[in-house]
Design an enzyme around this catalytic site. Structure first.
Site, PDB file in Angstrom:
ATOM      1  N   SER A 163      48.206  29.375  44.457  1.00  0.00           N
ATOM      2  CA  SER A 163      48.531  30.093  42.782  1.00  0.00           C
ATOM      3  C   SER A 163      50.042  29.612  43.233  1.00  0.00           C
ATOM      4  O   SER A 163      49.498  27.994  42.814  1.00  0.00           O
ATOM      5  CB  SER A 163      48.178  31.494  43.283  1.00  0.00           C
ATOM      6  OG  SER A 163      48.878  31.736  42.392  1.00  0.00           O
ATOM      7  N   ASP A 261      38.903  32.391  35.835  1.00  0.00           N
ATOM      8  CA  ASP A 261      40.416  32.378  35.989  1.00  0.00           C
ATOM      9  C   ASP A 261      41.453  31.915  35.240  1.00  0.00           C
ATOM     10  O   ASP A 261      41.048  30.554  34.682  1.00  0.00           O
ATOM     11  CB  ASP A 261      41.077  30.913  37.242  1.00  0.00           C
ATOM     12  CG  ASP A 261      41.873  31.343  38.105  1.00  0.00           C
ATOM     13  OD1 ASP A 261      42.990  32.232  37.006  1.00  0.00           O
ATOM     14  OD2 ASP A 261      42.740  30.493  38.942  1.00  0.00           O
ATOM     15  N   HIS A 291      40.506  34.278  40.754  1.00  0.00           N
ATOM     16  CA  HIS A 291      41.385  33.492  41.339  1.00  0.00           C
ATOM     17  C   HIS A 291      42.279  34.331  42.448  1.00  0.00           C
ATOM     18  O   HIS A 291      41.250  35.615  42.778  1.00  0.00           O
ATOM     19  CB  HIS A 291      42.120  33.473  40.268  1.00  0.00           C
ATOM     20  CG  HIS A 291      43.801  33.449  40.576  1.00  0.00           C
ATOM     21  ND1 HIS A 291      44.620  32.497  40.258  1.00  0.00           N
ATOM     22  CD2 HIS A 291      45.349  34.454  40.907  1.00  0.00           C
ATOM     23  CE1 HIS A 291      45.764  32.110  40.839  1.00  0.00           C
ATOM     24  NE2 HIS A 291      46.731  33.491  41.115  1.00  0.00           N
TER      25      HIS A 291
END
Length: 320
Positions: A163, A261, A291
């Site tokens: 991320s 995601d 995610h």
């Protein structure tokens, strides 16, 4: 491909937990969000390798602040200097910690095997852009200085993260190509899991998966507002690496994406962007996952296979 069946129940529970608590991140204070993220970490804990050696270290940032680092080593001692994965945890620059990604680092350390240096960079909004990037560069300087004493091989260093942590990793890799004197170490590989690559624009996946799939589009905006000093920061390539100039000398990259995601499209676009510049890129898309899947092995047992696949690529990059 449809969402993995185990994730349907998990997402329902996550939504109920938000309703019973402080609510979604974008309706919380940073302190409330951090507390909720760490509580979730405890709930999601899985049987990550326990026999990995782990030691705490500190280094000085350029502004004199003390940064916490965590160095993992495989259980079996090596007579040779170990290659290193420098890892940056996810959390939108606002939440996350060395503890929240302890299991992730243990998996890569044991499976590759390699040393893993997890970087406790400072979080926004107390420390906004580009402080976390500077902290990452200062951690690399510490690694260069301590490599001999710690028996680490700085000619074999991968930068990785998930991320926002993957964004920090790839921007540092970019800096090493664009501004070679700015970093103490030149990486040989990038391990990028569902990175943020363009905070300046929306995409179809942002709309399609922006609600009900753990990471929501309103939470993304909340993260960006806390990280940026002003809206123009989002156009800076150090904030949105998809906007970076040509960089053909970048280290090869593995980009792992989740099919459900909001960041999916910008991850795909970043892979194409690197490939167009002549950078060697492998893309693995886990179409049934969401995610933050690296922390979801207790929910989806097949994440064990994901770690196996990513660690195999990391091992090839560090040892071949």
């Amino acid at each position: 491909m449809s969402l993995h069946p185990e994730l349907n129940a998990f997402l329902d529970l996550a939504e109920q937990s938000q309703a019973d608590g402080a609510g979604p991140f974008y309706l919380s204070t940073p302190a409330q969000a951090r507390d909720a993220f760490e509580r979730t970490t405890v709930q999601l804990r899985w049987g990550a390798p326990a026999d990995v050696q782990c030691a705490a270290h500190e280094c000085l940032a350029r502004d004199g602040a003390s940064l916490t680092l965590r160095l993992y080593r495989p259980a079996t001692l090596s007579a040779q200097a170990l290659p290193v994965l420098v890892y940056f945890h996810g959390g939108g620059y606002v939440v996350g910690s060395l503890d929240s990604h302890d299991g992730v680092c243990r998996e890569f350390c044991a499976r590759t095997p390699c040393a893993v240096l997890s970087v406790g960079y400072r979080l926004a909004p107390e420390h906004r852009f580009p402080t976390p990037l500077n902290d990452g560069a200062d951690a690399l300087a510490w690694l260069a200085q301590q490599a001999r004493a710690e028996s680490l091989d700085i000619s074999r260093v991968a930068l990785g993260g998930d991320s926002a942590g993957a964004t920090l990793a790839t921007v540092l890799a970019l800096q090493s190509a664009l501004e070679p004197d700015a970093l103490a170490i030149t990486p040989c590989f990038q391990l990028l899991c569902y990175p943020v690559t363009d905070a300046s624009a929306s995409s179809p996946s942002t709309e399609l998966f922006g609600e009900g799939y753990l990471l929501e589009s309103q939470t993304l905006e909340w993260f960006y507002r806390h990280y940026a000093n002003e809206p123009a920061d989002r156009l800076d390539w150090r904030f949105s690496p998809l906007l970076a100039p040509a960089h053909p000398r970048m280290a090869p990259a593995l980009i792992a994406l989740a099919g459900h995601d909001p960041l999916l499209d910008e991850g795909r676009a970043y892979a194409r962007h690197l490939q167009a510049q002549g950078v060697s890129v492998e893309v693995i898309e886990y179409s049934a996952l969401i995610h933050d899947f690296l922390r979801l092995q207790s929910v989806v047992p097949e994440i064990d296979e994901v770690y196996g696949q990513l660690s195999e690529a990391l091992r090839a990059a560090l040892y071949d």
